[in-house]
Design a protein around this motif. Sequence first.
Motif, PDB file in Angstrom:
ATOM      1  N   ASN A  30       0.843  -1.246  -0.136  1.00  0.00           N
ATOM      2  CA  ASN A  30      -0.042   0.171  -0.008  1.00  0.00           C
ATOM      3  C   ASN A  30       0.932   1.323   0.074  1.00  0.00           C
ATOM      4  O   ASN A  30       1.308   1.545   1.056  1.00  0.00           O
ATOM      5  CB  ASN A  30      -0.854   0.065   1.219  1.00  0.00           C
ATOM      6  CG  ASN A  30      -1.968  -1.140   1.133  1.00  0.00           C
ATOM      7  OD1 ASN A  30      -2.722  -1.234   0.179  1.00  0.00           O
ATOM      8  ND2 ASN A  30      -2.118  -1.877   2.411  1.00  0.00           N
ATOM      9  N   ILE A  31       1.045   1.589  -1.279  1.00  0.00           N
ATOM     10  CA  ILE A  31       2.156   2.568  -1.339  1.00  0.00           C
ATOM     11  C   ILE A  31       1.540   4.101  -1.153  1.00  0.00           C
ATOM     12  O   ILE A  31       1.954   5.043  -0.582  1.00  0.00           O
ATOM     13  CB  ILE A  31       2.621   2.702  -2.640  1.00  0.00           C
ATOM     14  CG1 ILE A  31       3.505   1.370  -2.701  1.00  0.00           C
ATOM     15  CG2 ILE A  31       3.635   4.102  -3.058  1.00  0.00           C
ATOM     16  CD1 ILE A  31       4.246   1.111  -4.384  1.00  0.00           C
ATOM     17  N   PHE A  32       0.195   4.379  -1.869  1.00  0.00           N
ATOM     18  CA  PHE A  32      -0.319   5.357  -1.918  1.00  0.00           C
ATOM     19  C   PHE A  32      -1.468   5.625  -0.897  1.00  0.00           C
ATOM     20  O   PHE A  32      -2.111   4.572  -0.180  1.00  0.00           O
ATOM     21  CB  PHE A  32      -1.080   5.767  -3.269  1.00  0.00           C
ATOM     22  CG  PHE A  32      -0.094   5.860  -4.400  1.00  0.00           C
ATOM     23  CD1 PHE A  32       0.789   6.658  -4.705  1.00  0.00           C
ATOM     24  CD2 PHE A  32      -0.092   4.681  -5.264  1.00  0.00           C
ATOM     25  CE1 PHE A  32       1.650   6.853  -5.756  1.00  0.00           C
ATOM     26  CE2 PHE A  32       1.004   4.601  -6.406  1.00  0.00           C
ATOM     27  CZ  PHE A  32       1.768   5.831  -6.574  1.00  0.00           C
ATOM     28  N   SER A  33      -1.796   6.839  -0.606  1.00  0.00           N
ATOM     29  CA  SER A  33      -3.080   7.031   0.338  1.00  0.00           C
ATOM     30  C   SER A  33      -4.293   6.531  -0.211  1.00  0.00           C
ATOM     31  O   SER A  33      -4.452   6.341  -1.608  1.00  0.00           O
ATOM     32  CB  SER A  33      -3.142   8.523   0.767  1.00  0.00           C
ATOM     33  OG  SER A  33      -3.358   9.164  -0.566  1.00  0.00           O
TER      34      SER A  33
ATOM     35  N   VAL B  94     -10.540  -6.610  -9.121  1.00  0.00           N
ATOM     36  CA  VAL B  94     -10.767  -6.935 -10.566  1.00  0.00           C
ATOM     37  C   VAL B  94      -9.677  -6.383 -11.320  1.00  0.00           C
ATOM     38  O   VAL B  94      -8.879  -7.049 -12.168  1.00  0.00           O
ATOM     39  CB  VAL B  94     -12.159  -6.717 -10.953  1.00  0.00           C
ATOM     40  CG1 VAL B  94     -12.392  -6.871 -12.547  1.00  0.00           C
ATOM     41  CG2 VAL B  94     -13.371  -7.489 -10.278  1.00  0.00           C
ATOM     42  N   VAL B  95      -9.116  -4.943 -11.099  1.00  0.00           N
ATOM     43  CA  VAL B  95      -8.335  -4.272 -11.892  1.00  0.00           C
ATOM     44  C   VAL B  95      -7.048  -4.980 -11.580  1.00  0.00           C
ATOM     45  O   VAL B  95      -6.220  -5.069 -12.341  1.00  0.00           O
ATOM     46  CB  VAL B  95      -8.243  -2.977 -11.513  1.00  0.00           C
ATOM     47  CG1 VAL B  95      -7.229  -2.211 -12.177  1.00  0.00           C
ATOM     48  CG2 VAL B  95      -9.709  -2.201 -11.956  1.00  0.00           C
ATOM     49  N   GLU B  96      -6.796  -5.367 -10.330  1.00  0.00           N
ATOM     50  CA  GLU B  96      -5.521  -6.110  -9.947  1.00  0.00           C
ATOM     51  C   GLU B  96      -5.391  -7.472 -10.702  1.00  0.00           C
ATOM     52  O   GLU B  96      -4.567  -7.669 -11.081  1.00  0.00           O
ATOM     53  CB  GLU B  96      -5.451  -6.474  -8.429  1.00  0.00           C
ATOM     54  CG  GLU B  96      -4.964  -5.023  -7.556  1.00  0.00           C
ATOM     55  CD  GLU B  96      -5.347  -5.505  -6.015  1.00  0.00           C
ATOM     56  OE1 GLU B  96      -4.853  -4.530  -5.238  1.00  0.00           O
ATOM     57  OE2 GLU B  96      -5.844  -6.421  -5.823  1.00  0.00           O
ATOM     58  N   GLU B  97      -6.482  -8.079 -10.805  1.00  0.00           N
ATOM     59  CA  GLU B  97      -6.543  -9.281 -11.462  1.00  0.00           C
ATOM     60  C   GLU B  97      -6.160  -9.051 -12.947  1.00  0.00           C
ATOM     61  O   GLU B  97      -5.278  -9.782 -13.686  1.00  0.00           O
ATOM     62  CB  GLU B  97      -8.195  -9.950 -11.467  1.00  0.00           C
ATOM     63  CG  GLU B  97      -8.267 -10.744 -10.267  1.00  0.00           C
ATOM     64  CD  GLU B  97      -7.615 -11.936 -10.164  1.00  0.00           C
ATOM     65  OE1 GLU B  97      -7.995 -12.947 -10.669  1.00  0.00           O
ATOM     66  OE2 GLU B  97      -6.597 -11.873  -9.417  1.00  0.00           O
ATOM     67  N   TYR B  98      -7.000  -7.886 -13.454  1.00  0.00           N
ATOM     68  CA  TYR B  98      -6.552  -7.833 -15.037  1.00  0.00           C
ATOM     69  C   TYR B  98      -5.043  -7.556 -15.310  1.00  0.00           C
ATOM     70  O   TYR B  98      -4.382  -7.916 -15.921  1.00  0.00           O
ATOM     71  CB  TYR B  98      -7.461  -6.399 -15.161  1.00  0.00           C
ATOM     72  CG  TYR B  98      -8.619  -6.667 -15.393  1.00  0.00           C
ATOM     73  CD1 TYR B  98      -9.311  -7.805 -15.966  1.00  0.00           C
ATOM     74  CD2 TYR B  98      -9.380  -5.404 -15.377  1.00  0.00           C
ATOM     75  CE1 TYR B  98     -10.508  -7.627 -16.281  1.00  0.00           C
ATOM     76  CE2 TYR B  98     -10.907  -5.584 -15.531  1.00  0.00           C
ATOM     77  CZ  TYR B  98     -11.633  -6.775 -15.930  1.00  0.00           C
ATOM     78  OH  TYR B  98     -12.981  -6.755 -16.195  1.00  0.00           O
TER      79      TYR B  98
ATOM     80  N   MET C 269      -2.046   0.998 -10.954  1.00  0.00           N
ATOM     81  CA  MET C 269      -1.383   0.341 -11.966  1.00  0.00           C
ATOM     82  C   MET C 269       0.096   0.210 -11.162  1.00  0.00           C
ATOM     83  O   MET C 269       0.788  -0.909 -11.219  1.00  0.00           O
ATOM     84  CB  MET C 269      -1.456   0.755 -13.219  1.00  0.00           C
ATOM     85  CG  MET C 269      -0.652   0.036 -14.308  1.00  0.00           C
ATOM     86  SD  MET C 269      -1.203   0.306 -15.964  1.00  0.00           S
ATOM     87  CE  MET C 269      -1.163   2.214 -15.914  1.00  0.00           C
ATOM     88  N   ALA C 270       0.570   1.344 -10.923  1.00  0.00           N
ATOM     89  CA  ALA C 270       1.944   1.430 -10.281  1.00  0.00           C
ATOM     90  C   ALA C 270       1.888   0.901  -9.188  1.00  0.00           C
ATOM     91  O   ALA C 270       3.077   0.031  -8.695  1.00  0.00           O
ATOM     92  CB  ALA C 270       2.131   3.200 -10.101  1.00  0.00           C
ATOM     93  N   GLU C 271       1.182   0.731  -8.291  1.00  0.00           N
ATOM     94  CA  GLU C 271       1.158  -0.090  -7.038  1.00  0.00           C
ATOM     95  C   GLU C 271       1.153  -1.489  -7.304  1.00  0.00           C
ATOM     96  O   GLU C 271       2.024  -2.278  -6.429  1.00  0.00           O
ATOM     97  CB  GLU C 271       0.047   0.321  -6.047  1.00  0.00           C
ATOM     98  CG  GLU C 271       0.109   0.138  -4.665  1.00  0.00           C
ATOM     99  CD  GLU C 271      -0.991   0.691  -3.840  1.00  0.00           C
ATOM    100  OE1 GLU C 271      -0.975   1.756  -3.256  1.00  0.00           O
ATOM    101  OE2 GLU C 271      -2.031   0.106  -3.616  1.00  0.00           O
TER     102      GLU C 271
ATOM    103  N   GLY D 130       5.693   9.700  -7.568  1.00  0.00           N
ATOM    104  CA  GLY D 130       4.775   9.772  -6.258  1.00  0.00           C
ATOM    105  C   GLY D 130       5.031   8.453  -5.395  1.00  0.00           C
ATOM    106  O   GLY D 130       5.257   8.411  -4.245  1.00  0.00           O
ATOM    107  N   ALA D 131       5.171   7.378  -6.568  1.00  0.00           N
ATOM    108  CA  ALA D 131       5.222   5.940  -5.461  1.00  0.00           C
ATOM    109  C   ALA D 131       6.914   6.058  -4.990  1.00  0.00           C
ATOM    110  O   ALA D 131       7.005   5.540  -3.988  1.00  0.00           O
ATOM    111  CB  ALA D 131       5.311   4.896  -6.669  1.00  0.00           C
TER     112      ALA D 131
END
Length: 755
Positions: free
Chosen positions: A254-257, A270-274, A306-308, A348-349
């Motif tokens: 968990n990089i971002f707020s 779902v987006v992580e799965e993609y 996506m970056a995370e 930012g990451a």
Amino acid sequence: WRTLLLRIGDKCPEYGGTTDLKEHIETCYSVIWREFEHSELLLQCAEQLPHKIPLYGVLVGLINLENEDFAKSVVDTAHSSLQDALNCNRIRLLLRFLTGLMCSKVILPGSIIEAFETLLSSAATTVDEEAGNPSWQPRADFYITCILSCLPWGGAELIEQVPDEFERVMVGMQSYMSIRFDSDEKDFLEDLWDRIQVLSNSGWKIDSVPRPHLSFEAQLVAGKSHSISCPEQPRGKEKHKAHLKYPQRLRRLNIFSSDKTEMQPIDRFVVEEYLLDVLLFFNGSRKECASCMVGLPVPFRYEYLMAETILSQLLLLPQPPFKPIYYTLVIIDLCKALPGAFPAVVAGAVRALFERIADLDMECSTRLILWFSHHLSNFQYIWPWEEWAHVKDLPKWAPQRVFVQAVLEREIRLSYWDKVKQSIENAPALEELLPPRGEPNFKYEDSRELSKEFNSMVRARKTAREITSWVEENIIPVHGAHEVVIQTLLDIGSKSFTHLITVLERYGQVIAKLCPDQDKQVLLIEEVSSYWKNNTQMTAIAIDRMMSYRLISNLSIVRWVFSPSNINQFHISDRPWEVLRNAIDKTYNRITDLRKEIQSLERSVLLAEKAIKEYEAAESKLEVVDGQPVQSEKPGRLKRLKGYADKARDDETSIRESLEAKEALLARAVEENKALFLSLYKSFRDVLMERLPPVSMEVDHDNSQSNDYSTGEHEQWCLCTLGFVKAFSRQYATEIWPHIETLDSAVFHPLFRKA
């Protein structure tokens, strides 16, 4: 089939973004339905582009209206593939595809429920058989994860069409979740279960999963729904091996707020799965991977997620699913594909991870340094270094200062000193953190006639025997040999990597004669380190090459790394750790390579035996003609088989000799590996026992500054040293555990309790 896919790509608009799904599917259907002859092709598309599964489900549903046999073939092929699948990712995606077919009326919902209940039964059986043993959990968890990960794609249809049966499945999963072993932190499965419950409470409404079948519902309902039989439970030796490894799908970093990645809980899953599926199936095709990532079929922005997700995979412990360079290149291509958004997200990451660098595992910090320096090298080394100028005033051991210093050093390896110095001109204070220019430190630049004479002999290409005789006659009796010989050879080989290799190949025998044992080899490494004290990279390269030529043993490298001067550098420099990592990797890789070679030779032996047996069988095969036994095989084929058999007999002898030699080398390498592990752990034990507090000591928080065990430089040294122990143990666990019983448990158990 590749030609067909290219034709489809030319005629069909891209799936995702703002494209009208109904129009898109109609266009694709009109192009392909007459051209598809093999169900395997469409199944392969679904497996390799799983974010398009809703599209493929509807396409099969529409084809089902015209050609029921083709649709049944798709179902049967998918079901057969599921039965045979040993790969966890393939099982998960095939189940999702079957769920997508159910949404398009191609498969009966009852069949999907039956498949889910079989997985539930397998999980429950595993629990019953392994009661009280937490090692069963990854296997049983995988079965439940397969079910849960299908529900965003088909939960709404199941609750509508078979509500009672679906509720039974949900209750079964709730029961399973209640008997799992508890962990200190919420793990992936618990998190996914919570997200599915939120989705259920919201009426199974989800934005990130397209539902194109709704636009064709009136047509699809007229098609015939096919059934699938209940999948058989895994069985057999190979299935058992497949069960030994069930990697967790994702460990989120968990990089971002939360406001940066704000979306519904299930949409995040779902987006992580993609993203993870795209990374999986486009490994090795970084441009196609980046292209698919920026075009996912979701109606909201997801750059931060996506970056995370990519960085979570890059920093995954014990090791990332793919080589770190793959993630590096994908991030670079994403920055180029989304120049107005993604570079700022990546920056930012980096800032967020930099703020928490002290909390990162040592292995993660090392990967972050390697990735970030490589990333900057692709963007002209541009970075607002002034934001980090304050680290210059921190202690030398402070994690943030060590991070910045390591990044600058790695950048110089990828460029050159003046270029990197120019890149930090807005933060002149950081010049202090730049390493020296990397020039050699030759002790005899302007003195010592013997060194000059030795140099001239080497440049005159005297043989190793002549050099050895000269050293024994002129140097050893008076001066000792190590400094003069090693420094001079290193200086001759300092111009380039090729020069170094040439010197080691030509005069390695001289070095081997001078350094026959560990004590002398430690002195040799000291001379290398002294000569290249201004260049960490060349120190590591020279020692690594000397180990390759067996001029230095891995045990001597361990002794050098744990010498007093290096021990004091453990928390402020990667120099000793890099040398040690290289030595461990090389030792382990020798074993890995030998095992592969032995497997290849064993296969060759089997092929040779098969050729001989085939000829013998053909030769002995007779038939009766006119009352007389004659050869039944055709003479031409028999002659050909005899040729193969004769060659196989000749080859078999040499192959078996090679196999015997390789097995002897492997036995030697395994013993070397064992000795390395024991030496390494004992060295760690000795230095840690000296510096860690007694086991019984409880940290006095009120007096933590005075006892020096919970704050400051001492703590950082302990954390870095223990960090390498953890990284090493995780990466080579399979090689370490067979020898763990030989360690002194009376010493090691207290040590690791303290660790």
